[in-house]
Design an enzyme around this catalytic site. Structure first.
Site, short mmCIF file in Angstrom:
data_model
loop_
_atom_site.label_atom_id
_atom_site.label_comp_id
_atom_site.label_asym_id
_atom_site.label_seq_id
_atom_site.Cartn_x
_atom_site.Cartn_y
_atom_site.Cartn_z
N ASP A 165 124.81 11.85 -16.53
CA ASP A 165 125.23 11.54 -15.16
C ASP A 165 124.07 10.80 -14.50
OD1 ASP A 165 125.78 11.50 -12.48
OD2 ASP A 165 126.33 13.61 -12.33
N VAL A 166 124.27 9.51 -14.21
CA VAL A 166 123.14 8.69 -13.73
C VAL A 166 122.73 9.00 -12.28
CG1 VAL A 166 123.59 6.77 -15.31
CG2 VAL A 166 124.57 6.73 -13.01
N ALA A 170 127.54 -0.88 1.16
CA ALA A 170 126.13 -0.60 1.43
C ALA A 170 125.35 -0.50 0.12
CB ALA A 170 125.99 0.70 2.23
N SER A 172 131.75 3.48 -21.31
CA SER A 172 132.96 4.02 -21.93
C SER A 172 134.22 3.23 -21.59
CB SER A 172 133.14 5.50 -21.52
OG SER A 172 132.96 5.64 -20.13
N ARG A 173 134.21 2.55 -20.47
CA ARG A 173 135.45 1.88 -20.02
C ARG A 173 135.12 0.56 -19.33
NH1 ARG A 173 137.45 4.66 -15.59
NH2 ARG A 173 135.78 6.17 -15.40
N TYR A 222 130.58 1.87 -0.15
CA TYR A 222 130.42 1.11 -1.40
C TYR A 222 129.67 -0.20 -1.15
CZ TYR A 222 132.07 -1.41 -5.64
OH TYR A 222 132.16 -2.12 -6.81
N LYS A 259 126.19 -1.77 -2.84
CA LYS A 259 126.19 -3.00 -3.62
C LYS A 259 125.29 -4.07 -2.99
CE LYS A 259 128.68 -1.54 -7.00
NZ LYS A 259 128.08 -1.43 -8.35
P1 NAP Z 1 135.39 1.83 -14.21
O1 NAP Z 1 136.45 1.23 -15.06
O2 NAP Z 1 135.80 2.82 -13.17
O3 NAP Z 1 134.29 2.51 -15.18
C1 NAP Z 1 133.18 3.16 -14.62
C2 NAP Z 1 132.20 3.54 -15.70
O4 NAP Z 1 131.08 4.18 -15.07
C3 NAP Z 1 132.76 4.52 -16.71
O5 NAP Z 1 132.19 4.26 -17.95
C4 NAP Z 1 132.26 5.88 -16.17
O6 NAP Z 1 132.13 6.88 -17.17
C5 NAP Z 1 130.89 5.48 -15.64
N1 NAP Z 1 130.41 6.40 -14.63
C6 NAP Z 1 130.98 6.74 -13.45
N2 NAP Z 1 130.23 7.63 -12.80
C7 NAP Z 1 129.14 7.87 -13.58
C8 NAP Z 1 128.00 8.71 -13.45
N3 NAP Z 1 127.82 9.51 -12.39
N4 NAP Z 1 127.09 8.71 -14.44
C9 NAP Z 1 127.28 7.92 -15.52
N5 NAP Z 1 128.32 7.11 -15.71
C10 NAP Z 1 129.26 7.09 -14.73
O7 NAP Z 1 134.53 0.73 -13.43
P2 NAP Z 1 134.52 -0.88 -13.63
O8 NAP Z 1 135.63 -1.45 -12.83
O9 NAP Z 1 134.37 -1.23 -15.05
O10 NAP Z 1 133.17 -1.22 -12.82
C11 NAP Z 1 131.91 -1.31 -13.46
C12 NAP Z 1 130.88 -1.76 -12.44
O11 NAP Z 1 131.28 -3.02 -11.89
C13 NAP Z 1 130.71 -0.82 -11.25
O12 NAP Z 1 129.36 -0.79 -10.85
C14 NAP Z 1 131.56 -1.47 -10.17
O13 NAP Z 1 131.13 -1.11 -8.88
C15 NAP Z 1 131.33 -2.93 -10.48
N6 NAP Z 1 132.38 -3.81 -9.98
C16 NAP Z 1 133.67 -3.71 -10.42
C17 NAP Z 1 134.63 -4.57 -9.93
C18 NAP Z 1 136.07 -4.53 -10.38
O14 NAP Z 1 136.87 -5.31 -9.85
N7 NAP Z 1 136.45 -3.70 -11.33
C19 NAP Z 1 134.29 -5.52 -8.96
C20 NAP Z 1 132.96 -5.59 -8.53
C21 NAP Z 1 132.02 -4.74 -9.06
P3 NAP Z 1 133.38 7.87 -17.57
O15 NAP Z 1 134.32 7.04 -18.38
O16 NAP Z 1 132.77 8.94 -18.37
O17 NAP Z 1 133.99 8.33 -16.30
#
Ligand code: NAP
Length: 247
Positions: free
Chosen positions: A62-63, A157, A13-14, A155, A159
């Site tokens: 919800d995963v 742990a 979604s985002r 977190y 990743k």
């Molecule tokens: P984000 O903008 O916070 O988006 C998180 C997404 O995960 C949303 O679509 C959310 O759905 C969904 N989500 C959260 N909890 C969930 C659940 N229990 N069941 C199903 N869906 C769930 O995150 P992002 O920054 O894009 O990050 C995406 C991935 O990349 C994550 O695994 C994060 O750890 C990793 N990552 C991000 C960064 C960074 O700098 N942003 C860096 C390293 C790794 P809703 O919209 O419905 O809440």
């Protein structure tokens, strides 16, 4: 006509997940993605993917529970005529704090979404992929899983665990033409990093050799490569997309 390709992406979604859905749609995959609570944002992702002329299914799930993951895979397989070619475990959350202040529920929440979610989904999807003798699994790790980060013990742990799961499953599935890889983003502009205070942001920027944050599209491009046929001989790898942060 060539065969339909079905990609299942969690957290579409985002942020990074939405960029991955759009990029895989651009590459011609039909898309199934889930969201947890952002129905409006999910509808926007669906619309953006459909601009590429592919079929798209958005599912609320919800995963963090095995039942929801199994239901998600069932719905994706029905949508895909019994097949799922690509799984991207992207959904993830943070509950940051110094170790002494991390509550049990903050540990559980992060483990349930970031570690157990990908486990449940890989278990369900790999059964289908084994029958297909084809598959691409891509797991979202993080630079934090490689290097650690103060304030993110829980977190980090999860990743790091994602990397262990990726390498182990890659060994299990390689002989069936199924690859399993991880992507380790650095600092990417999304809601997750949007909450970081300006002072901390400046400090982080100084630790990035590129001196700038990455975009969700930077990560999505690497996922699309790993999901495609050109990456057929790459498995068990962790590709950092971090402007040099993990060097
Ligand atoms: P984000 O903008 O916070 O988006 C998180 C997404 O995960 C949303 O679509 C959310 O759905 C969904 N989500 C959260 N909890 C969930 C659940 N229990 N069941 C199903 N869906 C769930 O995150 P992002 O920054 O894009 O990050 C995406 C991935 O990349 C994550 O695994 C994060 O750890 C990793 N990552 C991000 C960064 C960074 O700098 N942003 C860096 C390293 C790794 P809703 O919209 O419905 O809440």
């Amino acid at each position: 006509m060539s065969e339909r390709r079905i990609a299942l992406i969690t957290g579409g979604s985002r942020g990074i997940g939405r960029a991955i859905c759009i990029r895989l749609a651009q590459a011609g995959n039909d898309i199934v993605f889930n969201y947890q609570s952002g129905a409006e944002a999910a509808a926007e992702t669906k619309r953006l993917c459909e601009e590429y002329g592919v079929q798209v299914l958005a599912v609320q799930a919800d995963v963090s529970t095995p039942e929801a993951c199994e239901m998600l895979v069932k719905q994706a397989a029905e949508f895909g005529g019994g097949k799922i070619h690509v799984l991207v475990n992207n959904a993830g959350i943070t509950r940051d704090n110094l170790l002494a202040r991390i509550k049990d529920e903050d540990l559980d929440a992060v483990v349930n979404v970031n570690l157990k979610g990908p486990f449940y989904l890989m278990r369900a999807v790999s059964k289908l992929m084994l029958r297909q003798k084809y598959g691409r699994i891509i797991n979202m790790s993080s630079v934090v899983g490689l290097k650690g980060n103060a304030g993110q013990v829980n977190y980090a742990a999860t990743k790091a665990a994602v990397i262990g799961m990726t390498k182990s499953l890659a060994r299990e599935l390689a002989s069936r033409q199924i690859t399993v890889n991880a992507v380790a983003p650095g600092m990417i502009e999304t809601d997750m990093t949007g909450a970081i205070r300006e002072e901390a942001r400046q400090q982080i920027l100084e630790s990035i050799p590129f001196r700038e944050m990455g975009s969700p599209a930077d990560v999505a491009n690497v996922v699309a490569f790993l999901a495609g046929d050109e990456a057929r001989y790459i498995t068990g790898q962790v590709i950092a997309v971090d402007g040099g942060m993990a060097i």
